[in-house]
Design a protein around this motif. Structure first.
Motif, short mmCIF file in Angstrom:
data_model
loop_
_atom_site.label_atom_id
_atom_site.label_comp_id
_atom_site.label_asym_id
_atom_site.label_seq_id
_atom_site.Cartn_x
_atom_site.Cartn_y
_atom_site.Cartn_z
N GLY A 11 0.44 -1.40 -0.09
CA GLY A 11 0.48 0.04 -0.15
C GLY A 11 0.79 1.25 0.34
N VAL A 12 1.88 1.68 0.84
CA VAL A 12 2.76 2.84 1.12
C VAL A 12 3.23 2.34 -0.50
CG1 VAL A 12 4.82 3.31 1.86
CG2 VAL A 12 3.05 2.63 2.93
N TRP A 13 4.12 1.57 -1.40
CA TRP A 13 4.87 2.09 -1.95
C TRP A 13 3.17 1.89 -3.42
CZ3 TRP A 13 7.08 -3.53 -1.36
CH2 TRP A 13 8.23 -3.62 -0.07
N ASN A 14 2.16 1.67 -3.20
CA ASN A 14 1.01 2.07 -4.62
C ASN A 14 1.44 3.93 -4.31
OD1 ASN A 14 1.03 -0.25 -5.46
ND2 ASN A 14 -0.84 -1.08 -4.60
N GLU A 15 1.69 3.71 -3.09
CA GLU A 15 1.64 4.96 -2.79
C GLU A 15 2.44 6.37 -3.38
OE1 GLU A 15 -1.28 8.35 -1.93
OE2 GLU A 15 -2.05 6.88 -1.52
N LEU A 16 3.81 5.40 -3.29
CA LEU A 16 4.34 6.40 -4.02
C LEU A 16 4.02 6.81 -5.51
CD1 LEU A 16 7.80 4.34 -2.29
CD2 LEU A 16 7.09 6.84 -1.72
N SER A 17 3.46 5.46 -5.87
CA SER A 17 3.75 5.52 -7.41
C SER A 17 2.82 7.41 -7.61
CB SER A 17 3.44 4.28 -8.03
OG SER A 17 3.93 3.47 -7.88
N ARG A 18 1.96 7.53 -7.25
CA ARG A 18 1.25 8.10 -7.82
C ARG A 18 1.08 9.16 -7.24
NH1 ARG A 18 -4.31 7.94 -3.84
NH2 ARG A 18 -4.62 9.78 -5.59
N ILE A 19 2.86 9.76 -6.74
CA ILE A 19 3.61 11.10 -6.64
C ILE A 19 4.28 11.33 -8.41
CG2 ILE A 19 5.29 12.34 -5.31
CD1 ILE A 19 5.32 10.23 -3.79
N GLY A 20 3.77 12.35 -8.21
CA GLY A 20 3.88 12.63 -9.58
C GLY A 20 5.45 13.38 -10.00
N TYR A 21 5.76 13.16 -11.00
CA TYR A 21 7.13 13.72 -11.59
C TYR A 21 7.19 15.34 -11.15
CZ TYR A 21 10.96 13.90 -14.97
OH TYR A 21 12.92 13.95 -15.59
N GLY A 22 8.69 15.07 -10.79
CA GLY A 22 9.18 16.94 -10.51
C GLY A 22 8.17 17.26 -8.86
N LYS A 23 7.32 16.58 -8.25
CA LYS A 23 6.68 17.04 -6.76
C LYS A 23 7.41 15.81 -5.74
CE LYS A 23 3.03 18.57 -9.69
NZ LYS A 23 3.37 19.41 -10.22
N THR A 24 7.07 16.68 -5.04
CA THR A 24 7.83 15.74 -3.80
C THR A 24 6.37 16.05 -3.10
OG1 THR A 24 8.16 18.07 -2.63
CG2 THR A 24 10.16 16.36 -4.54
N ILE A 25 6.62 15.05 -1.65
CA ILE A 25 5.12 15.29 -0.57
C ILE A 25 6.43 14.83 0.63
CG2 ILE A 25 3.22 14.49 -1.62
CD1 ILE A 25 3.87 11.36 -0.30
N SER A 26 6.06 15.39 1.90
CA SER A 26 6.40 14.94 2.60
C SER A 26 5.92 13.88 3.74
CB SER A 26 5.84 16.15 3.83
OG SER A 26 4.71 16.29 4.22
N TYR A 27 7.23 13.04 4.10
CA TYR A 27 6.11 11.65 4.93
C TYR A 27 4.82 11.85 6.00
CZ TYR A 27 10.69 10.05 3.99
OH TYR A 27 12.20 9.63 3.57
N LEU A 28 4.72 12.80 6.25
CA LEU A 28 3.32 13.13 7.10
C LEU A 28 2.20 13.08 5.81
CD1 LEU A 28 2.36 14.32 10.22
CD2 LEU A 28 2.21 16.68 8.87
#
Length: 160
Positions: free
Chosen positions: A74-91
């Protein structure tokens, strides 16, 4: 299992294939002989990584499989949703996963991701913007993020 060592701008990447799936892409710190990939899938993976590093590929089209618990998947699937050139925080990632108290467990699952670049764990940063938690070396995380920003023509990292 088949494997190839691929020379990239962030060092040698070892790509493995098993049962017609790419099962790992991992950066190596030591020198290895670079050989041409022998299977069609490894050739496809190398071609797509070449395109990523050239700045012409933002998404990957590879059959992927890595071993992990349901939580890790589930965590890895969520990682795959982060768009190219974008970042998110762990929070932010923990909130997207409806687990705001699970930051440490989520960060640990990110660290067990064996599909470097393709499952973009490098796009997760500290809440304060710091580059933390990257098993292949913070310098590689920084390089990958800066590469994506250059390709996007953005001077600074943008949040998801």
């Amino acid at each position: 299992m088949q494997a190839v060592c691929y020379k990239s701008p962030i060092g040698i990447l070892r790509i493995t294939e098993e049962d017609d799936f790419i099962t790992s892409i991992y950066a190596l710190d030591e020198e290895h002989d670079v050989l041409s990939p022998e299977t069609p899938l490894l050739k496809k993976a190398v071609k797509q990584l070449d395109e990523y590093f050239e700045g012409t590929r933002k998404d990957f089209d590879l059959p992927l499989k890595q071993q992990g618990s349901g939580f890790q998947q589930g965590v890895w699937n969520e990682l795959s949703r982060i768009g190219y050139g974008k970042t998110i925080s762990y929070l932010q990632q923990s909130k997207f996963l409806n687990n705001p108290l699970g930051i440490r467990a989520i960060a640990s699952a990110n660290g067990k991701n064996h599909l470097l670049i393709v499952v973009p764990c490098h796009r997760v940063i500290g809440t304060d913007g710091s580059l933390t938690g990257f098993g292949c070396g913070i310098w590689r995380k920084k390089w990958l993020l800066e590469h994506e920003q250059r390709v996007m023509g953005v001077g600074q990292m943008t949040m998801f």
